[in-house]
Every structure is written in C-alpha cells, then in structure tokens.
Design a protein around this motif. Structure first.
Motif, PDB file in Angstrom:
ATOM      1  N   ARG A  41      82.251  30.355  41.534  1.00 14.21           N
ATOM      2  CA  ARG A  41      82.094  31.059  40.264  1.00 14.21           C
ATOM      3  C   ARG A  41      82.958  30.404  39.208  1.00 14.21           C
ATOM      4  NH1 ARG A  41      85.633  35.438  42.592  1.00 14.21           N
ATOM      5  NH2 ARG A  41      87.617  35.338  41.455  1.00 14.21           N
ATOM      6  N   ILE A  42      82.682  30.746  37.975  1.00 17.48           N
ATOM      7  CA  ILE A  42      83.494  30.331  36.838  1.00 17.48           C
ATOM      8  C   ILE A  42      84.574  31.380  36.604  1.00 17.48           C
ATOM      9  CG2 ILE A  42      83.474  29.961  34.336  1.00 17.48           C
ATOM     10  CD1 ILE A  42      80.550  29.020  34.649  1.00 17.48           C
ATOM     11  N   ASN A  43      85.782  30.927  36.351  1.00 19.67           N
ATOM     12  CA  ASN A  43      86.854  31.796  35.872  1.00 19.67           C
ATOM     13  C   ASN A  43      86.941  31.642  34.356  1.00 19.67           C
ATOM     14  OD1 ASN A  43      87.719  32.558  38.566  1.00 19.67           O
ATOM     15  ND2 ASN A  43      88.629  30.508  38.724  1.00 19.67           N
ATOM     16  N   TRP A  44      87.041  32.753  33.652  1.00 18.95           N
ATOM     17  CA  TRP A  44      86.895  32.743  32.208  1.00 18.95           C
ATOM     18  C   TRP A  44      88.210  32.860  31.460  1.00 18.95           C
ATOM     19  CZ3 TRP A  44      82.111  31.443  30.792  1.00 18.95           C
ATOM     20  CH2 TRP A  44      81.060  31.715  31.675  1.00 18.95           C
ATOM     21  N   ASP A  45      88.247  32.246  30.300  1.00 20.52           N
ATOM     22  CA  ASP A  45      89.364  32.405  29.370  1.00 20.52           C
ATOM     23  C   ASP A  45      89.355  33.841  28.830  1.00 20.52           C
ATOM     24  OD1 ASP A  45      91.361  30.748  27.506  1.00 20.52           O
ATOM     25  OD2 ASP A  45      90.243  32.159  26.234  1.00 20.52           O
ATOM     26  N   ASP A  46      90.507  34.374  28.547  1.00 16.26           N
ATOM     27  CA  ASP A  46      90.606  35.764  28.098  1.00 16.26           C
ATOM     28  C   ASP A  46      90.370  35.938  26.605  1.00 16.26           C
ATOM     29  OD1 ASP A  46      91.164  36.712  30.631  1.00 16.26           O
ATOM     30  OD2 ASP A  46      93.334  36.419  30.399  1.00 16.26           O
ATOM     31  N   SER A  71      88.620  35.943  22.726  1.00 19.75           N
ATOM     32  CA  SER A  71      87.462  36.634  22.179  1.00 19.75           C
ATOM     33  C   SER A  71      86.379  35.615  21.800  1.00 19.75           C
ATOM     34  CB  SER A  71      87.860  37.454  20.948  1.00 19.75           C
ATOM     35  OG  SER A  71      88.429  36.605  19.953  1.00 19.75           O
ATOM     36  N   GLY A  72      85.231  36.115  21.353  1.00 17.90           N
ATOM     37  CA  GLY A  72      84.131  35.236  20.976  1.00 17.90           C
ATOM     38  C   GLY A  72      83.297  34.858  22.181  1.00 17.90           C
ATOM     39  N   ASP A  73      82.549  33.762  22.052  1.00 12.41           N
ATOM     40  CA  ASP A  73      81.722  33.309  23.160  1.00 12.41           C
ATOM     41  C   ASP A  73      82.571  33.031  24.390  1.00 12.41           C
ATOM     42  OD1 ASP A  73      79.381  33.473  21.726  1.00 12.41           O
ATOM     43  OD2 ASP A  73      79.322  31.348  21.201  1.00 12.41           O
ATOM     44  N   ALA A  74      82.010  33.361  25.553  1.00  9.03           N
ATOM     45  CA  ALA A  74      82.741  33.179  26.805  1.00  9.03           C
ATOM     46  C   ALA A  74      83.052  31.694  27.019  1.00  9.03           C
ATOM     47  CB  ALA A  74      81.925  33.719  27.967  1.00  9.03           C
ATOM     48  N   LYS A  75      84.300  31.410  27.406  1.00  5.58           N
ATOM     49  CA  LYS A  75      84.720  30.033  27.614  1.00  5.58           C
ATOM     50  C   LYS A  75      85.191  29.847  29.049  1.00  5.58           C
ATOM     51  CE  LYS A  75      87.855  26.422  25.960  1.00  5.58           C
ATOM     52  NZ  LYS A  75      88.966  26.087  25.018  1.00  5.58           N
ATOM     53  N   ALA A  76      84.574  28.884  29.741  1.00  2.42           N
ATOM     54  CA  ALA A  76      84.979  28.579  31.111  1.00  2.42           C
ATOM     55  C   ALA A  76      86.361  27.950  31.105  1.00  2.42           C
ATOM     56  CB  ALA A  76      83.982  27.641  31.764  1.00  2.42           C
ATOM     57  N   GLN A  77      87.226  28.490  31.947  1.00  2.52           N
ATOM     58  CA  GLN A  77      88.596  27.982  32.045  1.00  2.52           C
ATOM     59  C   GLN A  77      88.793  27.156  33.310  1.00  2.52           C
ATOM     60  OE1 GLN A  77      91.868  30.882  32.871  1.00  2.52           O
ATOM     61  NE2 GLN A  77      92.669  30.204  30.878  1.00  2.52           N
ATOM     62  N   SER A  78      88.141  27.576  34.383  1.00  3.01           N
ATOM     63  CA  SER A  78      88.226  26.848  35.650  1.00  3.01           C
ATOM     64  C   SER A  78      87.038  27.241  36.511  1.00  3.01           C
ATOM     65  CB  SER A  78      89.538  27.161  36.388  1.00  3.01           C
ATOM     66  OG  SER A  78      89.599  28.539  36.761  1.00  3.01           O
ATOM     67  N   VAL A  79      86.839  26.512  37.603  1.00  2.27           N
ATOM     68  CA  VAL A  79      85.771  26.810  38.558  1.00  2.27           C
ATOM     69  C   VAL A  79      86.384  26.980  39.933  1.00  2.27           C
ATOM     70  CG1 VAL A  79      83.651  25.989  39.648  1.00  2.27           C
ATOM     71  CG2 VAL A  79      84.063  25.510  37.225  1.00  2.27           C
ATOM     72  N   ARG A  80      86.020  28.060  40.595  1.00  2.00           N
ATOM     73  CA  ARG A  80      86.520  28.310  41.954  1.00  2.00           C
ATOM     74  C   ARG A  80      85.637  27.584  42.958  1.00  2.00           C
ATOM     75  NH1 ARG A  80      88.935  33.987  43.589  1.00  2.00           N
ATOM     76  NH2 ARG A  80      90.430  33.037  42.136  1.00  2.00           N
ATOM     77  N   LEU A  81      86.266  26.811  43.826  1.00  3.98           N
ATOM     78  CA  LEU A  81      85.566  26.030  44.843  1.00  3.98           C
ATOM     79  C   LEU A  81      85.962  26.502  46.233  1.00  3.98           C
ATOM     80  CD1 LEU A  81      86.061  22.427  43.389  1.00  3.98           C
ATOM     81  CD2 LEU A  81      84.266  24.074  42.851  1.00  3.98           C
ATOM     82  N   ARG A  82      85.000  26.501  47.141  1.00  2.00           N
ATOM     83  CA  ARG A  82      85.265  26.844  48.550  1.00  2.00           C
ATOM     84  C   ARG A  82      84.469  25.910  49.458  1.00  2.00           C
ATOM     85  NH1 ARG A  82      87.629  31.920  49.756  1.00  2.00           N
ATOM     86  NH2 ARG A  82      87.537  33.439  48.054  1.00  2.00           N
ATOM     87  N   GLN A  83      85.017  25.687  50.649  1.00  2.00           N
ATOM     88  CA  GLN A  83      84.285  24.903  51.649  1.00  2.00           C
ATOM     89  C   GLN A  83      83.783  25.752  52.801  1.00  2.00           C
ATOM     90  OE1 GLN A  83      86.895  21.481  52.490  1.00  2.00           O
ATOM     91  NE2 GLN A  83      85.719  20.333  50.968  1.00  2.00           N
ATOM     92  N   GLY A 123      78.854  44.107  42.578  1.00  2.00           N
ATOM     93  CA  GLY A 123      80.275  44.311  42.314  1.00  2.00           C
ATOM     94  C   GLY A 123      80.883  43.205  41.478  1.00  2.00           C
ATOM     95  N   ILE A 124      80.079  42.625  40.585  1.00  2.00           N
ATOM     96  CA  ILE A 124      80.527  41.522  39.733  1.00  2.00           C
ATOM     97  C   ILE A 124      80.641  42.032  38.297  1.00  2.00           C
ATOM     98  CG2 ILE A 124      79.920  39.252  38.803  1.00  2.00           C
ATOM     99  CD1 ILE A 124      78.361  38.764  41.425  1.00  2.00           C
ATOM    100  N   THR A 125      81.761  41.748  37.651  1.00  2.00           N
ATOM    101  CA  THR A 125      81.955  42.146  36.265  1.00  2.00           C
ATOM    102  C   THR A 125      81.103  41.285  35.352  1.00  2.00           C
ATOM    103  OG1 THR A 125      84.241  42.832  36.718  1.00  2.00           O
ATOM    104  CG2 THR A 125      83.643  42.421  34.403  1.00  2.00           C
ATOM    105  N   GLN A 126      80.304  41.914  34.514  1.00  2.00           N
ATOM    106  CA  GLN A 126      79.445  41.164  33.606  1.00  2.00           C
ATOM    107  C   GLN A 126      80.276  40.528  32.497  1.00  2.00           C
ATOM    108  OE1 GLN A 126      76.710  43.171  30.813  1.00  2.00           O
ATOM    109  NE2 GLN A 126      75.051  42.025  31.792  1.00  2.00           N
ATOM    110  N   LYS A 127      80.122  39.239  32.321  1.00  2.04           N
ATOM    111  CA  LYS A 127      80.790  38.507  31.249  1.00  2.04           C
ATOM    112  C   LYS A 127      79.840  38.224  30.100  1.00  2.04           C
ATOM    113  CE  LYS A 127      84.363  36.346  29.451  1.00  2.04           C
ATOM    114  NZ  LYS A 127      85.603  37.055  29.091  1.00  2.04           N
ATOM    115  N   VAL A 128      78.618  37.838  30.424  1.00  2.00           N
ATOM    116  CA  VAL A 128      77.603  37.551  29.406  1.00  2.00           C
ATOM    117  C   VAL A 128      76.322  38.281  29.797  1.00  2.00           C
ATOM    118  CG1 VAL A 128      76.235  35.782  28.246  1.00  2.00           C
ATOM    119  CG2 VAL A 128      78.592  35.270  28.959  1.00  2.00           C
TER     120      VAL A 128
END
Length: 623
Positions: free
Chosen positions: A289-294, A296-308, A351-356
């Motif tokens: 998933r994308i982790n978002w910047d806190d 305001s305005g348009d949602a901005k990706a801050q990082s991406v969570r990776l798993r193996q 159970g996912i918080t809506q961002k957009v």
C-alpha cells in the motif's frame, strides 16, 4: 489464452545479436550467447529487501511487467532520478519455457510464472491469467504483434476524452519497436510490412521468424477466409487498416532460428539497462500500500510499504517523486484499493481508511471470450511456426443482415448499461452509453474488427480456428478480497451479461465452420455429432441453441483484461486523467492496460508498449 508479445534490446547489444546463428545446427551456441546476456553480473536485479532499506527513491513503480519495465527504463535515463521497480514474481528471463517461444503451451500452465485469477462463469471455474515475473505477460504470451484500427484510437480521444489519436500514439508505438523486415524468402510466403507503420531502432525486436509455416495449407486458409466471409487480404496488421487478413509478425529474436528466442519487456527494457546505478528491480516482493503525507490538498504519496510474505517483515520505502501502478488490469486497481483509493463501501468492508473517494477503481473490466474450433486434414503446414495468420473480421463479414443487427443492438444499449451499473461494474449509466455508442459507430459505420480469427496449426486439431469477440459490451469488476497484498482478488468479468456478446461468439463459430468447409477439411471440434457434444450442421451452419450450449460450456478467457483504472472524466468513472495521474492525488500514476477505456481490435502488446512510452513521457513532464 494469451496472444501477444516478446521483446529484445537488439540495438543495445549489437555484438551479441550479430553473433547469433541463423541455422538450427548452431542452437547450442545460441544458448551460450543468451546465457552471457542473461547471467551477467548486476546488482540492479535483486530479491534482497535490504537493498532498499534506508533509501529514498524519486520513483517507485509497482509491477515489472510490460508497463513497469518501460516506465522504469525511461525514467532512469535521467541520472538525477532513482527508480525502484517492485515485482511479485521472480527473474524468469533464463527459464527454458520463457526463453523459447515454442514452449508457449507449457509456460501458460506454469504456476510459478502465472497469476491465476478464478472467476466463475456459467457454473464453470475459469482463469484469467497474467504473467508473474520480470516482463509480466510478455514473458508468457503468444507473441503476435498487431494494432487496433486508426478509427478506434481516434474514438478514444473524440468519444471518451483521452486526448489520444492514431497520429499521436503511432510515434510511441514505433519508438518501442525494432522491426526486422522480412527476407525475400519470407515475402514469397506472404510476409509483408508497411514501413511507415514500424519503428527500426527501438528496444523491442519484431519480425517474421525464419521458421514461419510455409505449407500451401496456410495460403489456402487465407484464401478461404477471403472467399467465404469477404475479409480482404491486407498488407500489414499494424498500419491501422481493418478489416483484413494477413500474415502477422511476432516478438521472436531475429536470427534465433529453431531456438525461437522470445523477446519480452524484460529482455528489451531491463536487460540492457540493469547496470544503471540509479535503477533497482526488486523481485519476490509485493507493494502492499501507499503511505500518505498528512498535508492538506490532493493526497500525496510519502512512501510505499513492501512485503515479501504476508506475515513477515515489511519495509516502508520513501518516495520523493511519483508512485506508478503498473501491475496490470487485475492487480493495479487492487493496489489502489489497499492504499485507500476507491469506493467507500468496499474500503469499509475491508477495514481500510478511505483516502481518495474514487468509485471507478476496479470497475469497467473488459475481457474477451474465445472459442476453439478444430478440423483434421489439409496437408502439412511445413515449418515450426508459430502460427502467423490472423483475420480481423467485420460485422458485415459475419452477418448478412447487419442493418437489422444494428437496430437490435441499439435497442438493447440502455439495458446493457443499466445492468452494468446495477451489478457494480460501472459508475455511470450515461458514461456506459457513451462507450457503447462509440462501439456501435466503430462496428457498423467504420467496420472495425469485431472478431479475431487466429488460424492455428496443431490446436485443437490439425487445423485450428480460434475466434473471439474483440469488442464485448459486457462489463465486470475487480476488487481486493482482504486487507492484504497476498489475498486473491475477486474477479468477475460478467461474461455474456450483454446478450449481443454471445450472439457475436456464435456467429464467429458459424463463420469458422463455413471456412473449414471451403478449405475442405473435416471439422472435429465441436464436430457434427450432437451425441458427442457436437453441433449438427444446417441451413445456418448449426442452430442457435446448439451453438449457445457449446459456446457457454467450452469458451475460455483470452486473458486480455483491461479498463479497470480507465482514463476518462472522473464523473464518468474515470480513475486517471489524460496525464495518467490518479484523480485526487498529486503524485500517483497508473501506466498499464487498466487505463485503456475500452477493449481494442488487436493483440495488446504493441499498443500497450506505445501507451507505456507515452505514460513515461507524461510522468517525466510532471516532475
């Protein structure tokens, strides 16, 4: 069935390519040369999660298939960029059943190299497959290279609002291509090309293999198609002209002879660039998933969570520029949903918080359905293939009463659109009507290819007639089934939910029967014996009910899913704008087949290379 691509960076490795033999007697030498290419030392392709820890990338691309390979290679041309491409599968470039095109039947059933998404249709469990590993579906497909008609791409811009046109996209399709013109020997067999339609210095090798089938049966098959249904012979299936029948090129490495070396997005865009210090391909890893910047305005990706693995360690990798979803029409919408982009009802259930809020994510799925007819006799095709004869048949080629047929279709458009909305497969009835009316104009006014006939040899009998409806009106959906990148998505193509789609499939089967009869071969699949599942012949080459039962019980997926993150106005259910950017975000893009708003009358690869090249330029311009 996947009928589509392969690619090689011929221009990037001239000395090695020139060293490839042209005769089958040197196939072991071919293997030695390819081994040098594929096993050279590099830190760019790795499965070590530690390689990305404590690093920030300017661009993170999720999926290293066709689109991901193209976008990653193009973005990393700028040394100021740092690019990470994340791939769930492994590095399959040296696997025998990937390297050799003749292993197509084996690789499509290899679970290590395929995602299998099992929708239910007519009480049957089918699979929509997608490539798993570097190169994605270009590493497992059937290698055919064809393009949609000019009018179809123009309609995407004029009717749907993508801004696309044939004139605009053709240079991008050519940019990806290194076409190898047919020799005089191959020209004598019917291989041809329109130089204005092909690129000659791109990374993807395209041409006619020296092993092209050359028996008289191939020419007679082509003539039977023209004489029976009226589909004209054309020079090239890539210059935007339809309807037509002709020999078609493939993505097989020129000079590889009987080895039939596959060209994929991985060998074309990754192999020649993996020594770049600003580029990493991380395999065996999923973008969760994308982790978002806190802010305001348009949602901005801050990082991406990776798993193996589902229960193992995760790493949040920061991104300073763009996140690009490039995992295909099944996985890309799921990645967006897991990141909080989608409809509130689905996200609440997971159970996912809506961002957009973006209801179109995962909707508008289009997928094609194939029927495989076969016949015995006709003679030896003489050669090793692959099959290279394809016909794009128009509505007038199939139906003798096309004006009545048009009236029937137009009378049902409202019901088809409402059905898609009611089933959660579309956002807007008016938007669906806009798409359907565009299809109607293309099918009836412009005579675009409605059905593809893939003239096979050896499957399902001596002669094969594999047919599919290119432009289905049925729409389906894709959604995450759990709050995890390891959950199997829900895929519901809603095959034949629009009754017209079944009518087309039946008429295509009847047309193949007529072509077989003109060819003088003995139909074995389905055959005429009703007691053994066949469809008895008759005045209309078999009654409707008999064909209906056979089609519904025997059809398969073509594995050409599209349109689940479609480029269209937001109010129409669009997910990305004309710059490939996801609505409501500042730095999230989608670059794969999911953005194409409707199905196309072609195999996907050549068109999608062009779309991905265009996406790369748009993402560069957004910086």
């Amino acid at each position: 069935m996947k009928l589509g691509t392969a690619i090689f960076a011929v221009g990037a490795l001239p000395s090695l390519i020139q060293a490839l033999p042209t005769s089958s007697s040197s196939s072991s030498h071919t293997g030695d040369v390819l081994n040098q290419i594929w096993t050279r030392a590099s830190s760019a392709v790795t499965s070590d999660l530690n390689a990305v820890k404590d690093k920030t990338f300017s661009h993170i691309v999720i999926g290293c298939g066709l689109a991901g390979s193209v976008v990653s290679a193009r973005l990393s041309e700028d040394s100021q960029n740092s690019v990470l491409c994340v791939e769930a599968g492994s590095d399959t470039r040296s696997a025998d059943n990937v390297v050799h095109a003749y292993s197509y039947g084996d690789v499509t059933s290899d679970e290590e190299k395929n995602f299998k998404y099992p929708p239910t249709a007519n009480g049957r469990e089918l699979s929509v497959s997608a490539g798993k590993g570097l190169g994605g579906s270009t590493s497992i497909n059937g290698l055919a290279v064809t393009r949609p008609p000019q009018s179809q791409i123009d309609a995407f811009g004029q009717d749907i609002g993508t801004g696309w046109s044939w004139e605009m996209l053709l240079p991008y399709m050519k940019k990806a291509e290194k076409f190898d013109p047919p020799s005089d020997d191959l020209k004598a067999l019917g291989a041809d090309w329109d130089p204005s339609a092909h690129g000659t210095d791109g990374p993807v090798a395209v041409g006619y293999p020296s092993t092209l089938y050359r028996g008289e049966i191939i020419n007679r098959y082509s003539e039977a198609i023209t004489n029976t249904v009226g589909t004209p012979h054309i020079q090239d299936s890539n210059n935007g002209v339809q309807p037509g029948v002709c020999r078609t090129p493939n993505t097989i490495l020129p000079g590889s002879g009987d080895a039939q070396t596959r060209v994929s997005a991985a060998t074309a865009y990754i192999t020649p660039n993996e020594a770049r210090k600003n580029l990493i391909f991380l395999t065996g890893t999923r973008g969760e998933r994308i982790n978002w910047d806190d802010g305001s305005g348009d949602a901005k990706a801050q990082s991406v969570r990776l798993r193996q693995d589902e229960d193992g360690e995760f790493v949040d990798v920061p991104v300073s520029g763009a996140v690009v979803a490039a995992s295909g029409a099944i996985a890309s919408p799921v990645f967006l949903q897991l990141s909080g982009i989608g409809s509130s009802g689905l996200l609440d259930d997971l159970g996912i918080t809506q961002k957009v809020p973006l209801d179109g994510v995962g909707k508008h799925l289009t997928e094609q359905t194939m029927s495989s007819l076969g016949a015995d006799g006709g003679g030896d095709p003489d050669g090793n293939g692959p099959s290279g004869l394809i016909a794009y048949m128009s509505v007038d080629n199939l139906f003798s009463n096309s004006s009545d047929v048009r009236e029937y279709v137009e009378d049902n458009l409202d019901a088809y659109a409402q059905s898609a909305v009611d089933a959660g497969a579309a956002v807007s009835k008016n938007a669906m009507l806009k798409q359907f009316k565009s299809h109607v104009a293309g099918i009836f006014d412009k005579q675009e290819g409605l059905v593809e006939l893939f003239a096979d040899n050896g499957y399902p009998s001596d002669r094969g007639g594999l047919v599919w409806n290119l432009l289905p009106f049925s729409r389906g959906s894709v959604s995450a089934s759990a709050n995890s990148a390891f959950g199997n998505p829900r895929v519901d193509p809603r095959y034949f939910s629009a009754s017209w789609d079944l009518d087309v499939q039946i008429e295509a089967a009847r047309a193949v029967r007529r072509i077989f009869q003109a060819l003088g071969v003995d139909e074995t699949v389905p055959g005429f014996d009703a007691g053994n599942g066949g469809v008895p012949d008759g005045p209309q080459n078999g009654d409707y009910q008999g064909w209906k039962e056979w089609v519904l019980n025997k059809f398969s997926s073509v594995a050409h899913p599209m349109s689940t993150c479609m480029m269209a106005p937001r109010e129409d259910g669009g997910v990305v704008d004309n710059d490939f950017k996801v609505y409501g975000t500042s730095n999230v893009f989608v670059a794969d087949a999911s953005v194409v708003p409707m199905a196309i009358s072609a195999h996907l690869q050549s068109f999608l290379y062009g779309v991905a090249e265009l996406a790369a330029d748009k993402i560069k311009d957004s910086a």
